[in-house]
Design a protein around this motif. Structure first.
Motif, PDB file in Angstrom:
ATOM      1  N   LEU A 183       0.945  -1.360  -0.222  1.00 54.27           N
ATOM      2  CA  LEU A 183       0.007   0.024  -0.170  1.00 54.27           C
ATOM      3  C   LEU A 183       0.744   1.226  -0.184  1.00 54.27           C
ATOM      4  O   LEU A 183       0.286   2.535  -0.593  1.00 54.27           O
ATOM      5  CB  LEU A 183      -1.072  -0.018   1.184  1.00 54.27           C
ATOM      6  CG  LEU A 183      -2.112  -1.124   1.188  1.00 54.27           C
ATOM      7  CD1 LEU A 183      -2.822  -0.817   2.547  1.00 54.27           C
ATOM      8  CD2 LEU A 183      -2.537  -1.707   0.070  1.00 54.27           C
ATOM      9  N   ASN A 184       2.026   1.264   0.509  1.00 53.63           N
ATOM     10  CA  ASN A 184       3.016   2.355   0.663  1.00 53.63           C
ATOM     11  C   ASN A 184       2.253   3.443   1.307  1.00 53.63           C
ATOM     12  O   ASN A 184       2.299   4.665   0.885  1.00 53.63           O
ATOM     13  CB  ASN A 184       3.394   2.759  -0.740  1.00 53.63           C
ATOM     14  CG  ASN A 184       4.500   3.564  -0.819  1.00 53.63           C
ATOM     15  OD1 ASN A 184       5.450   3.591   0.038  1.00 53.63           O
ATOM     16  ND2 ASN A 184       4.469   4.527  -1.803  1.00 53.63           N
ATOM     17  N   ARG A 185       1.658   3.199   2.257  1.00 50.41           N
ATOM     18  CA  ARG A 185       0.891   4.154   3.253  1.00 50.41           C
ATOM     19  C   ARG A 185       1.012   3.592   4.570  1.00 50.41           C
ATOM     20  O   ARG A 185       0.357   2.595   4.805  1.00 50.41           O
ATOM     21  CB  ARG A 185      -0.533   4.504   2.492  1.00 50.41           C
ATOM     22  CG  ARG A 185      -1.285   5.557   3.092  1.00 50.41           C
ATOM     23  CD  ARG A 185      -2.333   5.795   2.567  1.00 50.41           C
ATOM     24  NE  ARG A 185      -2.096   6.389   1.166  1.00 50.41           N
ATOM     25  CZ  ARG A 185      -3.142   6.937   0.352  1.00 50.41           C
ATOM     26  NH1 ARG A 185      -4.208   7.115   0.745  1.00 50.41           N
ATOM     27  NH2 ARG A 185      -2.775   7.508  -0.655  1.00 50.41           N
ATOM     28  N   LEU A 186       1.120   4.684   5.575  1.00 55.90           N
ATOM     29  CA  LEU A 186       1.045   4.381   7.007  1.00 55.90           C
ATOM     30  C   LEU A 186       0.473   5.485   7.521  1.00 55.90           C
ATOM     31  O   LEU A 186       1.253   6.426   7.438  1.00 55.90           O
ATOM     32  CB  LEU A 186       2.312   3.817   7.579  1.00 55.90           C
ATOM     33  CG  LEU A 186       2.466   3.607   8.991  1.00 55.90           C
ATOM     34  CD1 LEU A 186       1.478   2.416   9.339  1.00 55.90           C
ATOM     35  CD2 LEU A 186       3.797   3.458   9.414  1.00 55.90           C
ATOM     36  N   TYR A 187      -0.496   5.404   8.548  1.00 56.35           N
ATOM     37  CA  TYR A 187      -1.042   6.632   9.393  1.00 56.35           C
ATOM     38  C   TYR A 187      -0.718   6.360  10.863  1.00 56.35           C
ATOM     39  O   TYR A 187      -0.320   5.190  11.131  1.00 56.35           O
ATOM     40  CB  TYR A 187      -2.469   6.443   9.091  1.00 56.35           C
ATOM     41  CG  TYR A 187      -3.011   6.992   7.859  1.00 56.35           C
ATOM     42  CD1 TYR A 187      -3.379   8.067   7.508  1.00 56.35           C
ATOM     43  CD2 TYR A 187      -3.403   6.016   6.986  1.00 56.35           C
ATOM     44  CE1 TYR A 187      -3.859   8.646   6.486  1.00 56.35           C
ATOM     45  CE2 TYR A 187      -3.946   6.211   5.840  1.00 56.35           C
ATOM     46  CZ  TYR A 187      -3.965   7.628   5.482  1.00 56.35           C
ATOM     47  OH  TYR A 187      -4.535   7.994   4.247  1.00 56.35           O
ATOM     48  N   SER A 188      -0.571   7.250  11.585  1.00 54.22           N
ATOM     49  CA  SER A 188      -0.020   7.120  13.001  1.00 54.22           C
ATOM     50  C   SER A 188      -1.012   6.641  13.863  1.00 54.22           C
ATOM     51  O   SER A 188      -2.276   6.605  13.373  1.00 54.22           O
ATOM     52  CB  SER A 188       0.300   8.671  13.486  1.00 54.22           C
ATOM     53  OG  SER A 188      -0.775   9.673  13.296  1.00 54.22           O
TER      54      SER A 188
END
Length: 216
Positions: free
Chosen positions: A124-129
């Motif tokens: 996904l190449n995406r990470l949320y805190s």
């Protein structure tokens, strides 16, 4: 503790290797409408439209992708908290069969952190805190000196909610790699909740006063 010994036996048999049992070669396109991470119907876009927020088809797809990535990010952060809690509880739990099973859960949680992190990073190449509310809950459980309170919070409340959330995403997603990951994680999590029930039942019945039971 025969029930705990049986759970330990099942946990040993249920171990899996993410490098062997998960097909990481699966191509994942998070905005492909044919194999969505979550269906567009998962979100109430009609309600948004009535509130004056109008999104075209491309924007709806992007928002749905973002929500899926946010959910998976919270799964990752929750599993990190569960890893720390499982290690602490395994040290503190006062019966031997509980320590044996706890050792398998530490391994489980480490594997869950690994697969969610890898999926978010590589696919996904995406990470949320971490969500503020989740952070407050995990932080309060980690700093509580009573092992059974960590257990009650993580094994029953957080793990129980996670099991429900994983189940919802498993039912909704059409993405095969994510579905494979969730299926295996759910099998582990069901054991974790059962472990919490067994250990706390014994502890609450035999080691706590009535006042302590009411507090919990």
């Amino acid at each position: 503790f025969p029930e705990m010994a049986e759970l330990y036996r099942r946990a040993k048999q249920g171990q899996w290797d993410s490098d062997v049992d998960i097909d990481w070669s699966t191509d994942v396109d998070p905005v492909n409408p044919e194999v969505p991470l979550l269906p567009r119907s998962f979100l109430d876009f009609d309600g948004l439209r009535r509130a004056g927020i109008r999104l075209n088809e491309k924007e709806q797809t992007e928002v749905t992708f973002s929500v899926a990535a946010w959910m998976l990010s919270q799964f990752l952060h929750g599993e990190q908290g569960a890893l720390f809690a499982a290690a602490q509880v395994t040290e503190a739990v006062q019966f031997f069969d509980g320590k044996l099973y706890g050792a398998t859960q530490v391994m489980d949680e480490g594997r869950h952190v690994e697969v969610y992190n890898r999926y978010l990073d590589e696919k996904l190449n995406r990470l949320y805190s971490i969500n503020d509310n989740l952070f407050v809950i995990i932080d309060s459980l980690m700093t509580d000196s009573r092992w059974d309170m960590k257990f009650l919070g993580m094994q029953i409340m957080v793990e129980g909610l996670a099991l429900g959330a994983f189940g919802v995403m498993y039912q909704q997603t059409k993405e095969p790699l994510l579905k494979s990951i969730l299926r295996r994680v759910i099998q582990d999590e069901a054991r974790h909740v059962h472990y919490g029930v067994l250990a706390l039942r014994e502890h609450f019945l035999n080691n706590l006063s009535e006042r302590e039971r009411r507090e919990r």
